[in-house]
Scaffold this motif. Sequence first.
Motif, PDB file in Angstrom:
ATOM      1  N   GLN A 254     -23.522  11.875  45.724  1.00  0.00           N
ATOM      2  CA  GLN A 254     -24.626  11.866  44.765  1.00  0.00           C
ATOM      3  C   GLN A 254     -24.116  12.176  43.362  1.00  0.00           C
ATOM      4  O   GLN A 254     -24.494  11.519  42.383  1.00  0.00           O
ATOM      5  CB  GLN A 254     -25.697  12.879  45.179  1.00  0.00           C
ATOM      6  CG  GLN A 254     -26.335  12.571  46.508  1.00  0.00           C
ATOM      7  CD  GLN A 254     -27.118  13.732  47.079  1.00  0.00           C
ATOM      8  OE1 GLN A 254     -27.193  14.816  46.512  1.00  0.00           O
ATOM      9  NE2 GLN A 254     -27.728  13.498  48.239  1.00  0.00           N
ATOM     10  N   ILE A 255     -23.244  13.162  43.264  1.00  0.00           N
ATOM     11  CA  ILE A 255     -22.657  13.517  41.967  1.00  0.00           C
ATOM     12  C   ILE A 255     -21.815  12.368  41.431  1.00  0.00           C
ATOM     13  O   ILE A 255     -21.880  12.025  40.252  1.00  0.00           O
ATOM     14  CB  ILE A 255     -21.822  14.813  42.090  1.00  0.00           C
ATOM     15  CG1 ILE A 255     -22.755  16.005  42.347  1.00  0.00           C
ATOM     16  CG2 ILE A 255     -20.969  15.037  40.849  1.00  0.00           C
ATOM     17  CD1 ILE A 255     -22.040  17.283  42.717  1.00  0.00           C
ATOM     18  N   GLU A 256     -21.017  11.757  42.285  1.00  0.00           N
ATOM     19  CA  GLU A 256     -20.175  10.634  41.854  1.00  0.00           C
ATOM     20  C   GLU A 256     -21.018   9.466  41.352  1.00  0.00           C
ATOM     21  O   GLU A 256     -20.640   8.797  40.383  1.00  0.00           O
ATOM     22  CB  GLU A 256     -19.244  10.198  42.985  1.00  0.00           C
ATOM     23  CG  GLU A 256     -18.181  11.220  43.334  1.00  0.00           C
ATOM     24  CD  GLU A 256     -17.322  11.644  42.153  1.00  0.00           C
ATOM     25  OE1 GLU A 256     -16.987  10.785  41.301  1.00  0.00           O
ATOM     26  OE2 GLU A 256     -16.987  12.835  42.072  1.00  0.00           O
ATOM     27  N   GLN A 257     -22.152   9.204  41.984  1.00  0.00           N
ATOM     28  CA  GLN A 257     -23.052   8.144  41.518  1.00  0.00           C
ATOM     29  C   GLN A 257     -23.490   8.413  40.081  1.00  0.00           C
ATOM     30  O   GLN A 257     -23.454   7.521  39.234  1.00  0.00           O
ATOM     31  CB  GLN A 257     -24.291   8.066  42.417  1.00  0.00           C
ATOM     32  CG  GLN A 257     -25.355   7.117  41.899  1.00  0.00           C
ATOM     33  CD  GLN A 257     -26.639   7.188  42.704  1.00  0.00           C
ATOM     34  OE1 GLN A 257     -26.605   7.349  43.912  1.00  0.00           O
ATOM     35  NE2 GLN A 257     -27.763   7.062  42.025  1.00  0.00           N
ATOM     36  N   VAL A 258     -23.871   9.639  39.810  1.00  0.00           N
ATOM     37  CA  VAL A 258     -24.302  10.011  38.463  1.00  0.00           C
ATOM     38  C   VAL A 258     -23.126   9.913  37.488  1.00  0.00           C
ATOM     39  O   VAL A 258     -23.273   9.383  36.378  1.00  0.00           O
ATOM     40  CB  VAL A 258     -24.907  11.432  38.466  1.00  0.00           C
ATOM     41  CG1 VAL A 258     -25.190  11.912  37.047  1.00  0.00           C
ATOM     42  CG2 VAL A 258     -26.186  11.459  39.302  1.00  0.00           C
ATOM     43  N   MET A 259     -21.960  10.394  37.903  1.00  0.00           N
ATOM     44  CA  MET A 259     -20.782  10.369  37.021  1.00  0.00           C
ATOM     45  C   MET A 259     -20.339   8.945  36.698  1.00  0.00           C
ATOM     46  O   MET A 259     -19.783   8.698  35.635  1.00  0.00           O
ATOM     47  CB  MET A 259     -19.624  11.148  37.661  1.00  0.00           C
ATOM     48  CG  MET A 259     -19.890  12.628  37.856  1.00  0.00           C
ATOM     49  SD  MET A 259     -20.096  13.528  36.318  1.00  0.00           S
ATOM     50  CE  MET A 259     -18.402  13.636  35.786  1.00  0.00           C
TER      51      MET A 259
ATOM     52  N   LEU B 209     -30.010  15.397  40.169  1.00  0.00           N
ATOM     53  CA  LEU B 209     -28.674  15.332  39.588  1.00  0.00           C
ATOM     54  C   LEU B 209     -28.747  14.311  38.453  1.00  0.00           C
ATOM     55  O   LEU B 209     -29.248  13.205  38.639  1.00  0.00           O
ATOM     56  CB  LEU B 209     -27.650  14.874  40.629  1.00  0.00           C
ATOM     57  CG  LEU B 209     -27.483  15.800  41.823  1.00  0.00           C
ATOM     58  CD1 LEU B 209     -26.721  15.102  42.930  1.00  0.00           C
ATOM     59  CD2 LEU B 209     -26.793  17.068  41.415  1.00  0.00           C
ATOM     60  N   ARG B 210     -28.259  14.702  37.301  1.00  0.00           N
ATOM     61  CA  ARG B 210     -28.261  13.789  36.164  1.00  0.00           C
ATOM     62  C   ARG B 210     -27.145  14.173  35.206  1.00  0.00           C
ATOM     63  O   ARG B 210     -26.656  15.283  35.209  1.00  0.00           O
ATOM     64  CB  ARG B 210     -29.616  13.797  35.468  1.00  0.00           C
ATOM     65  CG  ARG B 210     -30.033  15.149  34.986  1.00  0.00           C
ATOM     66  CD  ARG B 210     -31.432  15.102  34.387  1.00  0.00           C
ATOM     67  NE  ARG B 210     -31.853  16.454  34.129  1.00  0.00           N
ATOM     68  CZ  ARG B 210     -32.863  17.038  34.730  1.00  0.00           C
ATOM     69  NH1 ARG B 210     -33.577  16.380  35.589  1.00  0.00           N
ATOM     70  NH2 ARG B 210     -33.176  18.277  34.448  1.00  0.00           N
TER      71      ARG B 210
END
Length: 87
Positions: free
Chosen positions: A48-53, A83-84
């Motif tokens: 999820q974090i990688e998607q935002v990054m 997460l954004r």
Amino acid sequence: MFIFWGQEHTCLYNDAYSRSSRSGKAPLHLGASGRESWREIWRIIGPQIEQVMRGEGATWHENQLVPIIRHGELQDVYWTYSLRSHR
């Protein structure tokens, strides 16, 4: 509030988070790598974090099962979080 900062996903949080954290990790994970500090949930939040990054948009999760270690044992915990990126 809890923030993962930069490429290493450095863990930062405010005083309110540290008082409300029942994970037993505060203050141990302050300034540490998110991947190392949150090993038990990284398979869930890491992608999820990688998607935002990657710039593919924010995420929103309601009543998401994210088991964390509390009081020395893995416990089922349901979280609502987003997460954004703030570039």
